[in-house]
Write an enzyme that holds these catalytic residues in place. Structure first.
Site, PDB file in Angstrom:
ATOM      1  N   ASP A 105      -6.875  -1.084  -4.803  1.00  0.00           N
ATOM      2  CA  ASP A 105      -7.998  -0.751  -3.914  1.00  0.00           C
ATOM      3  C   ASP A 105      -8.868   0.337  -4.527  1.00  0.00           C
ATOM      4  O   ASP A 105     -10.106   0.295  -4.429  1.00  0.00           O
ATOM      5  CB  ASP A 105      -7.481  -0.275  -2.557  1.00  0.00           C
ATOM      6  CG  ASP A 105      -6.688  -1.327  -1.813  1.00  0.00           C
ATOM      7  OD1 ASP A 105      -6.920  -2.529  -2.034  1.00  0.00           O
ATOM      8  OD2 ASP A 105      -5.827  -0.935  -1.000  1.00  0.00           O
ATOM      9  N   ASP A 110       0.845  -1.190   0.000  1.00  0.00           N
ATOM     10  CA  ASP A 110       0.000   0.000   0.000  1.00  0.00           C
ATOM     11  C   ASP A 110       0.877   1.235   0.000  1.00  0.00           C
ATOM     12  O   ASP A 110       2.015   1.193   0.493  1.00  0.00           O
ATOM     13  CB  ASP A 110      -0.915   0.024   1.225  1.00  0.00           C
ATOM     14  CG  ASP A 110      -2.094  -0.935   1.099  1.00  0.00           C
ATOM     15  OD1 ASP A 110      -2.451  -1.290  -0.032  1.00  0.00           O
ATOM     16  OD2 ASP A 110      -2.668  -1.300   2.136  1.00  0.00           O
TER      17      ASP A 110
END
EC number: 3.4.23.36
Length: 168
Positions: free
Chosen positions: A135, A117
């Protein structure tokens, strides 16, 4: 689904997966884990590892459990995608980017045991989770599905000429 729509959808999936994996590789290669680069007062690049799924939920399931959960969700989405009429192009687009995002994160989960991330939204009063392009694809795709299903397609359902059509 017709062949042209299938090819278009698969191209979208591949583009989403490649973009996701390239950006993650750049982050991993250029930023030490835990480092941050402030871009705007509310936005930073922050190299993080997510051992759960969205917003680190279910981190306790472990790699195999999370991979199986992701694969099951992906299978359901693929089934829904296959059953979606060809004239629902916006829905097809949303499902394609959802699948691309899911595959991008699944690649990380299977190969690394976590998901990379790097996008971090924050304010002095509010911290949002760190997330990635995959995402974002999943979230935007879900919003597109909701908009198409509940706002845009309402009138289209009433048109019998579109209801059973698989034509471009």
């Amino acid at each position: 689904m017709n062949t042209r729509l299938i090819v278009w959808n698969l191209a979208l999936v591949v583009i989403a997966v490649v973009l996701d994996q390239v950006v993650k590789a750049i982050v991993v290669a250029t930023m030490p884990l835990g480092s941050a680069i402030e871009i705007l007062p509310f936005l930073a690049l922050y190299h993080a590892r997510n051992t759960g799924i969205a917003f680190s939920m279910f981190a306790g399931l472990g790699d195999v459990g999370l991979s199986l959960l992701a694969a099951a969700v992906l299978a359901v989405v693929l089934f829904l995608w296959w059953k979606t009429p060809a004239w629902r192009r916006l829905t097809h687009f949303g499902l394609a980017i959802i699948v691309g995002g899911a595959i991008g994160n699944l690649i990380d989960r299977v190969s690394l045991g976590y998901v990379v991330d790097y996008v971090y939204f924050h304010t002095p009063a509010f911290d949002f989770a760190v997330f990635n392009l995959a995402d974002a694809f999943i979230t935007v795709g879900a919003v597109i599905l909701l908009v198409d299903e509940f706002i845009l397609a309402g009138g289209a359902r009433a048109r019998p000429d579109k209801a059973g059509s698989d034509v471009d």
